[in-house]
Scaffold this motif. Structure first.
Motif: not given
Length: 819
Positions: A1-6
């Motif tokens: 999720l964090i990778r997609s957001a960043e």
């Protein structure tokens, strides 16, 4: 999720979050914070609000970082109330980031007083502001109301060592000085002291110099930016092109155009709009062809690009028809709706076309779209009515306007001042003097222009006195208007006094006095002034050359006329316009070179319009060339069969050659087609009141005394050798008796105005100069009669007709019978 957001894939990250929550996995605060910040960066504010709801549903405990992210979300989405609510709920968790975010929130949303108050509250609470907090507080000072507070904050950040801390602080200070004080010197000092600059900083300082009236310095800064190794972007190009538009520099604009193509900025719609505007304003020959090419090549249009090309055609290009066609195309395509600036430009086009009915229909569309109460639309409607001499409708439009500004008053004053009844203009002047707006230079310039248009030198002198009391005597715009007023009212001497008193003359100053000399028949003085102007380094414009060529025409200086006509392109790089060709036709044909004039017309790069043919036809009347006169009249009537001037000039030409039958037939055809020529009228100002007369006028309360005085003067003039000229008289009843024709010419409006001037200034010789104004060209008989009248009455008489001034004194005219 964090990778997609960043990575910016906020939809994918949000889907992952939903899946986690459905699977009973509760993310920690870091996940929510990262996703919220990604929504802010991508300006996906609605998605950010959904994430906020999920945070609440998850039941996790908020920390300062999560609160701060939410404040930023709502601040940047424009929902300052929600941001304020969140900030208020933080209690003791508020940190420096919270305070900074909230200060920025208030200033971003225009709540400047709240932003400054919160900044002060933060300092009192013991927090030490950082560079971002200073930037937010300074943003609240980018206006005149809080600019002084910005200086206090500037002192504070200097003492705390934050002046050099971040680029954002330098940019905020530049904006404070530029927007708050219009102080570009201080803004430039801040810029020079900044240790770190980037493309944004350079673009900011360039933009402010371009916007605040320093376009040359803006271009110089652009060159410095490039030399320093920074790459311009679409915003830099837009600002530099605006500077080129202000300078009228198409050469630099074209280079920027090429550069924008090379680096890809040309695809930006703002750059396209700026190019359209630049080419319209800087093209030497007033053509909008290059602007149109840019506009047509744009892949995407918005309201700015449509408005730019429509405004260009309406205001700078002199193509009101094309402006209306583009507006219709814009409305037909339907992808972009017009804004208030669009309507303002289109209404101006309707005014130029003298088509108020069409203007009313377009104004109706502005009502439907909610722009009717916007100042610039209402002001343009007022101007459209005044251009069409519909002052009652103009007054109603003025009174309907809820939020009037000085432009509203000036538009109506300008209309009233150009009518012979100027009392309303002065009433409005008194009204605006006591209003919140006060009078500006344009108000006086409009009134002076109105006084000049009707020859009301008394009104002009009153205005001169009032503007001296108001402190506008040093204003260049007002001084130029005074030159024009005095010279157009027949007082060339006073015009020169104003001109000689101007220290920093511009092209308008020089052109105004040159035009005055040309209209008064002082060609040598006009040419001498032209040379003095060019020696001072001031470049002549289109209007200057029209005046110079007119001066040559009035004095019969054929070779001089040729010399100046050629110098336009050879020495000054200017393509002659239709009006310059018309001046050359006038020079040649007026001097009797009708065949040369015809050959010149055949070699013109433009198809000859009605003005060219009408000029030739007028000369044919003077020189009695029926054959060429028929050709000129036919060329006009083929395009406009109802042109009254062509009918009248041809009829008078035939009558002057004794061809009474054809002359009467033309008049009969005019009546059958309902073609009405402009009624001849003359007026004279007596005791600051303008008195207007028409041919055969008997409505004036002193008509009996006027005609009695005329009979007396005619008798004296005949005793001195005056013989009425009746060759061109064609009466509706085909009356051929010479006595009847004489009675007809005695009733011409300029003679009636002269009679009135004489009875109102009795007392013998040496009295004030009589100044008479006529809307048409003075006829041969009246010109001859006034020469004798000046001798019989011992008076100097000045007559301004549609073409020039005639100074009559001791039986002679300044034109030497060449007009």
């Amino acid at each position: 999720l964090i990778r997609s957001a960043e990575d910016g894939c906020v939809e994918e990250a949000k889907s992952t979050l939903d899946f986690m929550l459905r699977s009973d996995f509760i993310p920690d605060r870091t996940v929510f914070t990262v996703l919220l910040k990604s929504c802010i960066r991508r300006r996906r504010f609605e998605l950010g609000r959904e994430v906020h709801s999920l945070v609440i549903e998850s039941g996790i405990e908020f920390d300062a970082i999560l609160f701060n992210s939410l404040i930023s979300l709502y601040a940047k989405s424009g929902d300052w109330r929600k941001a304020d609510e969140i900030f208020g709920s933080m209690g003791e968790m508020k940190d420096l980031v919270s305070w900074s975010a909230m200060v920025s929130c208030y200033s971003l949303n225009g709540l400047n007083s709240r932003a400054i108050s919160l900044f002060i509250e933060m300092v009192i609470s013991g927090e030490n502001p950082n560079e971002y907090c200073f930037s937010g507080a300074l943003r609240a000072c980018w206006n005149r109301e809080f600019a002084a507070t910005g200086l206090v904050i500037f002192g504070f950040l200097t003492k705390t060592g934050h002046f050099h801390s971040d680029v954002s602080v330098g940019c905020a200070l530049i904006e404070t000085f530029a927007k708050g004080f219009a102080d570009l010197d201080s803004a430039k000092k801040v810029f020079d002291e900044m240790p770190d600059k980037n493309s944004v900083t350079w673009t900011l300082i360039i933009t402010r110099f371009a916007q605040l009236g320093c376009p040359e310095e803006a271009i110089e800064l652009f060159l410095d930016m490039v030399i320093a190794g920074f790459q311009p972007d679409q915003y830099t190009f837009s600002s530099c092109l605006s500077a080129c538009a202000e300078l009228g520099s198409a050469a630099v604009g074209r280079q920027l155009h090429s550069w924008a193509i090379k680096n890809g900025s040309i695809s930006d719609v703002c750059v396209g709009c700026s190019l359209v505007d630049m080419y319209v304003k800087s093209c030497l020959n007033g053509s909008v062809a290059e602007s149109r090419k840019v506009f047509d090549a744009m892949l995407e249009h918005n309201v700015m690009s449509w408005t730019a090309i429509i405004t260009g055609c309406a205001q700078n290009g002199g193509l009101p028809d094309e402006a209306l066609r583009l507006y219709c195309r814009m409305m037909t395509e339907g992808t972009v709706k017009p804004n208030h600036f669009t309507f303002s430009a289109v209404l101006k086009a309707c005014g130029d076309l003298f088509n108020p009915r069409l203007g009313e229909a377009i104004y109706g569309q502005s009502v439907k779209l909610g722009f009717a109460t916007v100042n610039c639309v209402g002001n343009s409607l007022i101007s459209m009515y005044t251009r069409n001499d519909r002052m009652d409708e103009a007054r109603r439009a003025f009174e309907f306007l809820v939020h009037k500004n000085l432009v509203s008053y000036n538009a109506l004053i300008d209309g009233y001042s150009k009518s012979t009844d100027s009392h309303e203009a002065f009433d409005l002047l008194n009204r605006v003097e006591t209003s919140e707006f006060g009078i500006d230079a344009f108000t006086f310039a409009s009134l002076l222009s109105g006084a000049a248009s009707i020859g009301a030198v008394g009104k002009g002198e009153q205005l001169h006195g009032r503007l001296l009391k108001s402190g506008f005597e040093s204003d260049l715009c007002v001084s130029n208007a005074l030159i024009s007023m005095y010279t157009r009212c027949g007082d060339l001497r006073s015009g020169f006094k104003i001109f000689d008193g101007i220290e920093n003359r511009n092209i308008v100053s020089w052109t105004s006095i040159i035009t005055g000399c040309a209209k008064h028949g002082f060609a040598e003085t006009a040419l001498e002034l032209f040379h003095r102007m060019t020696e001072t380094g001031i470049r002549p414009n289109d209007v200057t050359f029209v005046s110079i060529l007119s001066a040559c025409s009035h004095a019969g200086l054929v070779e001089e006329g040729w010399k100046y006509f050629r110098s336009m392109s050879e020495d000054h790089g200017m393509a002659p316009k239709v009006e310059h060709y018309a001046c050359m036709v006038d020079i040649l044909s007026r001097s009797g070179h009708l065949d040369r004039a015809m050959r010149f017309i055949d070699t013109m790069p433009y198809p000859p319009d009605a003005l060219i043919w009408r000029t030739l036809l007028g000369a044919c009347l003077v020189h009695g060339n029926v054959e060429l006169g028929r050709l000129a009249a036919r060329s006009i009537l083929e395009k406009n069969p109802d042109d009254p001037a062509a009918h009248v000039l041809l009829s008078n030409l035939l009558a002057s050659k004794g061809q009474w039958g054809e002359a009467a037939a033309i008049r009969k055809e005019m009546r059958s087609r309902n073609v009405v020529k402009e009624a001849g009228s003359s007026w004279i100002e007596v005791d600051a009141t303008v008195h207007k007369f028409y041919a055969g006028d008997s409505k004036h309360p002193e008509a009996a005394a006027i005609y009695g005085e005329l009979d007396r003067v005619v008798g004296e003039a005949k005793g001195m050798g005056y013989v009425p000229v009746t060759d061109g008289v064609v009466l509706q009843q085909d009356v051929e008796e010479e006595e009847e024709k004489e009675r007809y010419v005695f009733q011409h409006s300029e003679k009636i105005a002269l009679g009135y001037g004489l009875i109102r200034s009795r007392g013998g010789k040496g009295k004030k100069v009589l100044r008479i104004f006529k809307n048409l060209r003075v006829c041969g008989d009246c010109h001859n009669f006034i020469k004798f009248a000046s001798m019989a009455c011992g008076r100097e008489i000045v007559v301004r007709d549609s073409n020039r001034f005639h100074h009559f004194k001791d039986g002679r005219c300044s034109c030497n019978d060449y007009w």
